[in-house]
Write a protein that holds these residues in place. Structure first.
Motif, PDB file in Angstrom:
ATOM      1  N   PHE A  56       2.966  -4.961   3.902  1.00 22.66           N
ATOM      2  CA  PHE A  56       1.763  -4.189   3.636  1.00 22.66           C
ATOM      3  C   PHE A  56       1.371  -4.303   2.177  1.00 22.66           C
ATOM      4  O   PHE A  56       2.190  -4.129   1.293  1.00 22.66           O
ATOM      5  CB  PHE A  56       1.964  -2.714   4.001  1.00 22.66           C
ATOM      6  CG  PHE A  56       0.751  -1.893   3.712  1.00 22.66           C
ATOM      7  CD1 PHE A  56      -0.392  -2.041   4.465  1.00 22.66           C
ATOM      8  CD2 PHE A  56       0.747  -1.009   2.655  1.00 22.66           C
ATOM      9  CE1 PHE A  56      -1.529  -1.318   4.175  1.00 22.66           C
ATOM     10  CE2 PHE A  56      -0.391  -0.276   2.359  1.00 22.66           C
ATOM     11  CZ  PHE A  56      -1.526  -0.427   3.122  1.00 22.66           C
ATOM     12  N   ASP A  57       0.095  -4.603   1.948  1.00 26.32           N
ATOM     13  CA  ASP A  57      -0.470  -4.701   0.611  1.00 26.32           C
ATOM     14  C   ASP A  57      -1.514  -3.595   0.473  1.00 26.32           C
ATOM     15  O   ASP A  57      -2.605  -3.691   1.030  1.00 26.32           O
ATOM     16  CB  ASP A  57      -1.098  -6.079   0.427  1.00 26.32           C
ATOM     17  CG  ASP A  57      -1.630  -6.309  -0.973  1.00 26.32           C
ATOM     18  OD1 ASP A  57      -1.978  -5.316  -1.671  1.00 26.32           O
ATOM     19  OD2 ASP A  57      -1.716  -7.477  -1.374  1.00 26.32           O
ATOM     20  N   GLN A  58      -1.180  -2.529  -0.254  1.00 26.65           N
ATOM     21  CA  GLN A  58      -2.080  -1.381  -0.362  1.00 26.65           C
ATOM     22  C   GLN A  58      -3.385  -1.732  -1.065  1.00 26.65           C
ATOM     23  O   GLN A  58      -4.440  -1.222  -0.708  1.00 26.65           O
ATOM     24  CB  GLN A  58      -1.400  -0.230  -1.092  1.00 26.65           C
ATOM     25  CG  GLN A  58      -2.269   1.017  -1.150  1.00 26.65           C
ATOM     26  CD  GLN A  58      -1.599   2.159  -1.857  1.00 26.65           C
ATOM     27  OE1 GLN A  58      -0.468   2.058  -2.296  1.00 26.65           O
ATOM     28  NE2 GLN A  58      -2.308   3.256  -1.984  1.00 26.65           N
ATOM     29  N   GLU A  59      -3.344  -2.605  -2.041  1.00 21.22           N
ATOM     30  CA  GLU A  59      -4.561  -2.958  -2.760  1.00 21.22           C
ATOM     31  C   GLU A  59      -5.489  -3.827  -1.932  1.00 21.22           C
ATOM     32  O   GLU A  59      -6.692  -3.843  -2.164  1.00 21.22           O
ATOM     33  CB  GLU A  59      -4.211  -3.644  -4.079  1.00 21.22           C
ATOM     34  CG  GLU A  59      -3.570  -2.684  -5.063  1.00 21.22           C
ATOM     35  CD  GLU A  59      -3.355  -3.318  -6.416  1.00 21.22           C
ATOM     36  OE1 GLU A  59      -3.972  -4.360  -6.720  1.00 21.22           O
ATOM     37  OE2 GLU A  59      -2.569  -2.747  -7.182  1.00 21.22           O
ATOM     38  N   ASP A  60      -4.936  -4.559  -0.989  1.00 23.78           N
ATOM     39  CA  ASP A  60      -5.732  -5.408  -0.115  1.00 23.78           C
ATOM     40  C   ASP A  60      -5.140  -5.356   1.297  1.00 23.78           C
ATOM     41  O   ASP A  60      -4.473  -6.300   1.739  1.00 23.78           O
ATOM     42  CB  ASP A  60      -5.747  -6.839  -0.645  1.00 23.78           C
ATOM     43  CG  ASP A  60      -6.656  -7.756   0.166  1.00 23.78           C
ATOM     44  OD1 ASP A  60      -7.424  -7.251   1.017  1.00 23.78           O
ATOM     45  OD2 ASP A  60      -6.581  -8.986  -0.041  1.00 23.78           O
ATOM     46  N   PRO A  61      -5.359  -4.235   2.026  1.00 25.08           N
ATOM     47  CA  PRO A  61      -4.747  -4.082   3.352  1.00 25.08           C
ATOM     48  C   PRO A  61      -5.057  -5.239   4.305  1.00 25.08           C
ATOM     49  O   PRO A  61      -4.239  -5.568   5.160  1.00 25.08           O
ATOM     50  CB  PRO A  61      -5.339  -2.779   3.879  1.00 25.08           C
ATOM     51  CG  PRO A  61      -5.759  -2.035   2.668  1.00 25.08           C
ATOM     52  CD  PRO A  61      -6.165  -3.079   1.669  1.00 25.08           C
ATOM     53  N   GLY A  65     -11.190   2.855   8.481  1.00 18.99           N
ATOM     54  CA  GLY A  65     -11.210   4.229   7.981  1.00 18.99           C
ATOM     55  C   GLY A  65     -10.020   4.462   7.070  1.00 18.99           C
ATOM     56  O   GLY A  65      -9.240   3.549   6.789  1.00 18.99           O
ATOM     57  N   ASP A  66      -9.855   5.708   6.625  1.00 19.66           N
ATOM     58  CA  ASP A  66      -8.751   6.034   5.721  1.00 19.66           C
ATOM     59  C   ASP A  66      -7.391   5.787   6.351  1.00 19.66           C
ATOM     60  O   ASP A  66      -6.430   5.478   5.656  1.00 19.66           O
ATOM     61  CB  ASP A  66      -8.836   7.501   5.282  1.00 19.66           C
ATOM     62  CG  ASP A  66     -10.004   7.752   4.349  1.00 19.66           C
ATOM     63  OD1 ASP A  66     -10.536   6.783   3.757  1.00 19.66           O
ATOM     64  OD2 ASP A  66     -10.394   8.935   4.217  1.00 19.66           O
ATOM     65  N   ASP A  67      -7.295   5.960   7.666  1.00 17.55           N
ATOM     66  CA  ASP A  67      -6.007   5.789   8.326  1.00 17.55           C
ATOM     67  C   ASP A  67      -6.121   4.983   9.626  1.00 17.55           C
ATOM     68  O   ASP A  67      -5.284   5.099  10.514  1.00 17.55           O
ATOM     69  CB  ASP A  67      -5.347   7.148   8.589  1.00 17.55           C
ATOM     70  CG  ASP A  67      -6.178   8.037   9.497  1.00 17.55           C
ATOM     71  OD1 ASP A  67      -7.297   7.639   9.883  1.00 17.55           O
ATOM     72  OD2 ASP A  67      -5.705   9.140   9.829  1.00 17.55           O
ATOM     73  N   ALA A  97       1.561  -1.080  12.289  1.00 14.31           N
ATOM     74  CA  ALA A  97       2.103  -0.709  11.000  1.00 14.31           C
ATOM     75  C   ALA A  97       1.261  -1.169   9.836  1.00 14.31           C
ATOM     76  O   ALA A  97       1.421  -0.706   8.730  1.00 14.31           O
ATOM     77  CB  ALA A  97       3.503  -1.260  10.868  1.00 14.31           C
ATOM     78  N   LEU A  98       0.365  -2.031  10.062  1.00 14.42           N
ATOM     79  CA  LEU A  98      -0.450  -2.539   8.967  1.00 14.42           C
ATOM     80  C   LEU A  98      -1.488  -1.543   8.490  1.00 14.42           C
ATOM     81  O   LEU A  98      -2.158  -1.773   7.503  1.00 14.42           O
ATOM     82  CB  LEU A  98      -1.110  -3.836   9.422  1.00 14.42           C
ATOM     83  CG  LEU A  98      -0.079  -4.878   9.755  1.00 14.42           C
ATOM     84  CD1 LEU A  98      -0.747  -6.123  10.279  1.00 14.42           C
ATOM     85  CD2 LEU A  98       0.779  -5.158   8.575  1.00 14.42           C
ATOM     86  N   ALA A  99      -1.611  -0.474   9.159  1.00 14.58           N
ATOM     87  CA  ALA A  99      -2.604   0.516   8.778  1.00 14.58           C
ATOM     88  C   ALA A  99      -2.097   1.465   7.705  1.00 14.58           C
ATOM     89  O   ALA A  99      -2.687   2.503   7.475  1.00 14.58           O
ATOM     90  CB  ALA A  99      -3.036   1.291  10.019  1.00 14.58           C
ATOM     91  N   THR A 100      -1.048   1.150   7.026  1.00 12.05           N
ATOM     92  CA  THR A 100      -0.421   2.030   6.046  1.00 12.05           C
ATOM     93  C   THR A 100      -1.159   2.023   4.722  1.00 12.05           C
ATOM     94  O   THR A 100      -0.568   1.741   3.712  1.00 12.05           O
ATOM     95  CB  THR A 100       1.028   1.575   5.771  1.00 12.05           C
ATOM     96  OG1 THR A 100       1.640   1.282   6.985  1.00 12.05           O
ATOM     97  CG2 THR A 100       1.797   2.593   5.023  1.00 12.05           C
ATOM     98  N   PHE A 101      -2.416   2.312   4.698  1.00 15.64           N
ATOM     99  CA  PHE A 101      -3.191   2.103   3.484  1.00 15.64           C
ATOM    100  C   PHE A 101      -2.937   3.109   2.383  1.00 15.64           C
ATOM    101  O   PHE A 101      -2.942   2.756   1.236  1.00 15.64           O
ATOM    102  CB  PHE A 101      -4.686   2.123   3.767  1.00 15.64           C
ATOM    103  CG  PHE A 101      -5.023   1.942   5.184  1.00 15.64           C
ATOM    104  CD1 PHE A 101      -4.733   0.750   5.821  1.00 15.64           C
ATOM    105  CD2 PHE A 101      -5.589   2.957   5.915  1.00 15.64           C
ATOM    106  CE1 PHE A 101      -5.031   0.574   7.139  1.00 15.64           C
ATOM    107  CE2 PHE A 101      -5.883   2.768   7.230  1.00 15.64           C
ATOM    108  CZ  PHE A 101      -5.612   1.581   7.835  1.00 15.64           C
ATOM    109  N   ALA A 102      -2.767   4.372   2.679  1.00 11.56           N
ATOM    110  CA  ALA A 102      -2.875   5.384   1.645  1.00 11.56           C
ATOM    111  C   ALA A 102      -1.566   5.878   1.064  1.00 11.56           C
ATOM    112  O   ALA A 102      -1.591   6.459  -0.005  1.00 11.56           O
ATOM    113  CB  ALA A 102      -3.657   6.568   2.186  1.00 11.56           C
TER     114      ALA A 102
END
Length: 189
Positions: A57-62, A112-114, A9-14
């Protein structure tokens, strides 16, 4: 495994807001499937499902995100009661009712992006080892029926049974176990 699972679940970047947010696993749509070679005759499957976990999850610093999951080893599903009882015996887990499997992330490398590699400590059979999950974000966004933010992830890893003192009957029954994780997580209320 557990965590093995869920760690994806930590890969929730975008697709989530740009602040650290807490997500809770959807136990009804999260599972860990494992496979191993049985004497060269078949690939045998097992599963854990219905487990709990948390993701920050921290989008600015995954890379600053985290995940933790835990579940009782006795929730293992094997499809055959005799196999389950053998796994819980002294040949393998010698599992008490309260013996837990846990995974706690220790680092995330965004690839990567995801996609991401999630490193963490997996405790299984009372032994803790570092594992790396190859994780992919499947989708993140508004859940059409729950009307709140949701995310789904897949991850894979390979474990050696012998690393967790579970190597009975190797090499006839493969020491190597393939692990596939698929989870959904909801924004915590």
């Amino acid at each position: 495994m557990k965590n093995v699972l869920a760690a994806t679940a930590l890969a929730t970047f975008a697709a989530v807001p740009a602040i650290a947010q807490d997500y809770t696993l959807d136990a009804s749509h999260s599972q860990i499937v494992f496979t191993y070679d049985h004497l060269g005759f078949s690939t045998t499957y097992g599963m854990f499902s219905g487990f709990d976990g948390e993701i920050v999850f921290d989008q600015e610093d995954p890379a600053a995100s985290s995940v933790s999951v835990e579940f009782p080893v006795r929730t293992m599903l094997t499809g055959w009661e005799g196999r389950f009882e053998h796994f819980m015996s002294a040949d393998f887990f010698d599992a008490a009712d309260d013996e837990m499997v846990t995974f706690t992330s220790t680092g995330i490398e965004v690839t990567g992006d995801d996609t991401a590699l999630i490193t963490g400590d997996l405790t299984l059979n009372g032994v803790t080892n570092e594992v790396v999950l190859d994780a992919k974000l499947n989708q993140a966004g508004m859940h059409p029926m729950e009307n709140r933010e949701w995310a789904g992830f897949d991850a894979t890893t390979t474990l050696l049974r012998s690393d967790y003192e579970l190597g009975a009957f190797a090499p006839f029954i493969s020491d190597e176990v393939q692990v596939m994780i698929s989870i959904e997580a909801m924004l915590a209320e």
